[in-house]
Design a protein around this motif. Sequence first.
Motif, PDB file in Angstrom:
ATOM      1  N   ASP A   4     -14.609  -4.307   7.071  1.00 37.88           N
ATOM      2  CA  ASP A   4     -13.944  -3.321   6.246  1.00 37.88           C
ATOM      3  C   ASP A   4     -12.471  -3.190   6.602  1.00 37.88           C
ATOM      4  N   ASP A   5     -12.081  -3.559   7.860  1.00 35.82           N
ATOM      5  CA  ASP A   5     -10.675  -3.451   8.215  1.00 35.82           C
ATOM      6  C   ASP A   5      -9.819  -4.394   7.393  1.00 35.82           C
ATOM      7  N   LEU A   6     -10.389  -5.454   6.861  1.00 40.27           N
ATOM      8  CA  LEU A   6      -9.623  -6.327   5.981  1.00 40.27           C
ATOM      9  C   LEU A   6      -9.289  -5.624   4.673  1.00 40.27           C
ATOM     10  N   VAL A   7     -10.181  -4.720   4.230  1.00 42.54           N
ATOM     11  CA  VAL A   7      -9.946  -3.999   2.992  1.00 42.54           C
ATOM     12  C   VAL A   7      -9.009  -2.825   3.222  1.00 42.54           C
ATOM     13  N   ARG A   8      -9.249  -2.097   4.303  1.00 37.14           N
ATOM     14  CA  ARG A   8      -8.557  -0.826   4.519  1.00 37.14           C
ATOM     15  C   ARG A   8      -7.332  -0.929   5.411  1.00 37.14           C
ATOM     16  N   ASP A   9      -7.142  -2.059   6.063  1.00 33.42           N
ATOM     17  CA  ASP A   9      -6.063  -2.198   7.028  1.00 33.42           C
ATOM     18  C   ASP A   9      -4.727  -2.330   6.304  1.00 33.42           C
ATOM     19  N   ARG A  10      -4.229  -1.175   5.858  1.00 31.29           N
ATOM     20  CA  ARG A  10      -2.940  -1.152   5.179  1.00 31.29           C
ATOM     21  C   ARG A  10      -2.005  -0.257   5.981  1.00 31.29           C
ATOM     22  N   PRO A  11      -0.717  -0.616   6.083  1.00 31.36           N
ATOM     23  CA  PRO A  11       0.199   0.214   6.853  1.00 31.36           C
ATOM     24  C   PRO A  11       0.244   1.634   6.305  1.00 31.36           C
ATOM     25  N   ALA A  12       0.258   2.616   7.200  1.00 28.40           N
ATOM     26  CA  ALA A  12       0.354   4.013   6.771  1.00 28.40           C
ATOM     27  C   ALA A  12       1.737   4.278   6.188  1.00 28.40           C
ATOM     28  N   ARG A  13       1.778   5.050   5.111  1.00 31.77           N
ATOM     29  CA  ARG A  13       3.063   5.414   4.529  1.00 31.77           C
ATOM     30  C   ARG A  13       3.723   6.483   5.375  1.00 31.77           C
ATOM     31  N   PRO A  14       5.051   6.460   5.492  1.00 30.15           N
ATOM     32  CA  PRO A  14       5.739   7.539   6.198  1.00 30.15           C
ATOM     33  C   PRO A  14       5.404   8.874   5.554  1.00 30.15           C
ATOM     34  N   GLU A  15       5.453   9.939   6.347  1.00 29.03           N
ATOM     35  CA  GLU A  15       5.082  11.261   5.837  1.00 29.03           C
ATOM     36  C   GLU A  15       5.915  11.638   4.624  1.00 29.03           C
ATOM     37  N   ALA A  16       7.203  11.330   4.666  1.00 26.52           N
ATOM     38  CA  ALA A  16       8.070  11.735   3.553  1.00 26.52           C
ATOM     39  C   ALA A  16       7.705  11.029   2.267  1.00 26.52           C
ATOM     40  N   ALA A  17       7.116   9.847   2.392  1.00 29.37           N
ATOM     41  CA  ALA A  17       6.805   9.073   1.193  1.00 29.37           C
ATOM     42  C   ALA A  17       5.492   9.476   0.563  1.00 29.37           C
ATOM     43  N   ILE A  21       4.419   9.143  -3.906  1.00 28.82           N
ATOM     44  CA  ILE A  21       3.645   7.930  -4.137  1.00 28.82           C
ATOM     45  C   ILE A  21       3.899   7.399  -5.541  1.00 28.82           C
ATOM     46  N   ASN A  22       4.116   6.092  -5.647  1.00 25.96           N
ATOM     47  CA  ASN A  22       4.430   5.515  -6.953  1.00 25.96           C
ATOM     48  C   ASN A  22       3.153   5.363  -7.774  1.00 25.96           C
ATOM     49  N   PRO A  23       3.301   5.206  -9.083  1.00 26.39           N
ATOM     50  CA  PRO A  23       2.114   5.155  -9.955  1.00 26.39           C
ATOM     51  C   PRO A  23       1.137   4.037  -9.596  1.00 26.39           C
ATOM     52  N   THR A  24       1.655   2.886  -9.173  1.00 31.87           N
ATOM     53  CA  THR A  24       0.765   1.777  -8.820  1.00 31.87           C
ATOM     54  C   THR A  24      -0.099   2.137  -7.619  1.00 31.87           C
ATOM     55  N   SER A  25       0.528   2.667  -6.563  1.00 36.27           N
ATOM     56  CA  SER A  25      -0.222   3.063  -5.376  1.00 36.27           C
ATOM     57  C   SER A  25      -1.172   4.209  -5.680  1.00 36.27           C
ATOM     58  N   ALA A  26      -0.724   5.119  -6.534  1.00 37.97           N
ATOM     59  CA  ALA A  26      -1.586   6.245  -6.903  1.00 37.97           C
ATOM     60  C   ALA A  26      -2.832   5.749  -7.631  1.00 37.97           C
ATOM     61  N   TRP A  27      -2.661   4.773  -8.498  1.00 37.83           N
ATOM     62  CA  TRP A  27      -3.831   4.245  -9.218  1.00 37.83           C
ATOM     63  C   TRP A  27      -4.790   3.584  -8.236  1.00 37.83           C
ATOM     64  N   GLY A  55       1.730  -8.820 -12.659  1.00 40.44           N
ATOM     65  CA  GLY A  55       2.428  -8.660 -11.402  1.00 40.44           C
ATOM     66  C   GLY A  55       1.635  -7.892 -10.369  1.00 40.44           C
ATOM     67  N   ALA A  56       2.344  -7.026  -9.630  1.00 37.77           N
ATOM     68  CA  ALA A  56       1.716  -6.278  -8.538  1.00 37.77           C
ATOM     69  C   ALA A  56       0.587  -5.392  -9.043  1.00 37.77           C
ATOM     70  N   ASP A  57       0.747  -4.815 -10.246  1.00 35.85           N
ATOM     71  CA  ASP A  57      -0.316  -3.968 -10.782  1.00 35.85           C
ATOM     72  C   ASP A  57      -1.608  -4.760 -10.968  1.00 35.85           C
ATOM     73  N   HIS A  63      -7.716  -6.262  -6.461  1.00 37.18           N
ATOM     74  CA  HIS A  63      -8.130  -5.755  -5.142  1.00 37.18           C
ATOM     75  C   HIS A  63      -9.244  -4.722  -5.307  1.00 37.18           C
ATOM     76  N   CYS A  64      -9.033  -3.746  -6.174  1.00 39.25           N
ATOM     77  CA  CYS A  64     -10.036  -2.706  -6.373  1.00 39.25           C
ATOM     78  C   CYS A  64     -11.280  -3.275  -7.049  1.00 39.25           C
ATOM     79  N   LEU A  65     -11.075  -4.183  -7.982  1.00 39.86           N
ATOM     80  CA  LEU A  65     -12.211  -4.799  -8.669  1.00 39.86           C
ATOM     81  C   LEU A  65     -13.096  -5.551  -7.673  1.00 39.86           C
ATOM     82  N   GLY A  66     -12.478  -6.311  -6.784  1.00 41.43           N
ATOM     83  CA  GLY A  66     -13.260  -7.040  -5.795  1.00 41.43           C
ATOM     84  C   GLY A  66     -13.998  -6.115  -4.853  1.00 41.43           C
TER      85      GLY A  66
END
Length: 271
Positions: A4-17, A21-27, A55-57, A63-66
Motif C-alpha cells: 500500500d505504500d506504493l499507492v499512498r507514499d506521496r509527499p505531504a503538502r506544506p501546511e500553507a498549501a 489544494i488545486n482542483p486536480t489534487s482535490a478530485w 495530461g496530469a488529470d 491512478h484512482c481507477l487502478g
Amino acid sequence: MANDDLVRDRPARPEAAKDEINPTSAWLESCFAQIETDPARAHTMAQIRRSETRGADRVLANHCLGTAASELGLWNDARTAFLAAHDETPADETRTRARFAALAGNAALAGGDAAAALSLLTLAETDARAAGSATLEALAAIDRGRTLVMLGRGEEALGALEAATGLAPERAEGWLLKATLLRRLDRLDAAQTAIERAALLTPGNPDVGLEAGVIAVLSGRDEAARQSWESVITLGPGLAADTAAGYLAQLGNAGDTAPASPPPPQEPPQP
C-alpha cells in the motif's frame, strides 16, 4: 494489494498549501476517499474522469481507477490503468513512473500473470534507479523476487532479495522473504541469519516468529522452535496464532534431544 505504500507514499503538502489544494489534487483525494466507502462508485467516477481529461488529470484518473479496480479484485483493469498512468507520466518524472510500474506489476501478479508482472517490476526497478530512490527500487525488487519464486526461479529470486536487502536494509519484509527462500533452498544457516535480522527490525511480528520456528525445527532445534511458536500465540488470536498452535501440536512434547522432528505440515503465511 500488498504494498500500500506504493499507492499512498506521496509527499505531504506544506501546511500553507493544504487550504489551497488545486482542483486536480482535490478530485484525486475525493476519489480515494470514495474508494474507502464505495469502491464501485469510485471506479465509475474514475472511468468518466479518464475519458474526459488529458495530461496530469488523466494520469491521476488512471491512478484512482487502478486503485479502485484493485479494491474490487479487477486485476486486469488495475494493471491496464496503472500502466497507462505510467506511460502518460512525463519521461523525466521517473519516481512517479516507478510507482505506477510497480503497481501495475503487483496487479499482474495478483491476477496470476507472473510473466507480465516480472516485466513490469523490472521496469519499475529501472525507473526507480533512474530516480535515485533506493526505497522504491527495493520494493520493486522484493516483488520481483516473489514473482520469480512463482515462476520456479529460486536462485534468481534470491538475487532480487539480496538486492532489496542491500538497498533498504531497514525493511524487515525483505529479510523475512529472504529467510523463507533460503530455508526452501535448504540453506538453513543463511536462513537463520536473515530471520534474526528480520526479528531485530520487527520484534513481535508473528510472521517472523512463525518462520523462525520453521527454520529452527528443520535445523534440529525443537526447543527453539517451540519458543518461537509459543511467542506467536502470546501475541494474540489470529491466523498466525492458529498456525503456530498447529505446528506445536505436531511437534509434541519432544525437546532438543528428540532424534528428529517432521517439518511442519504447511508453509507459514507470506507477509
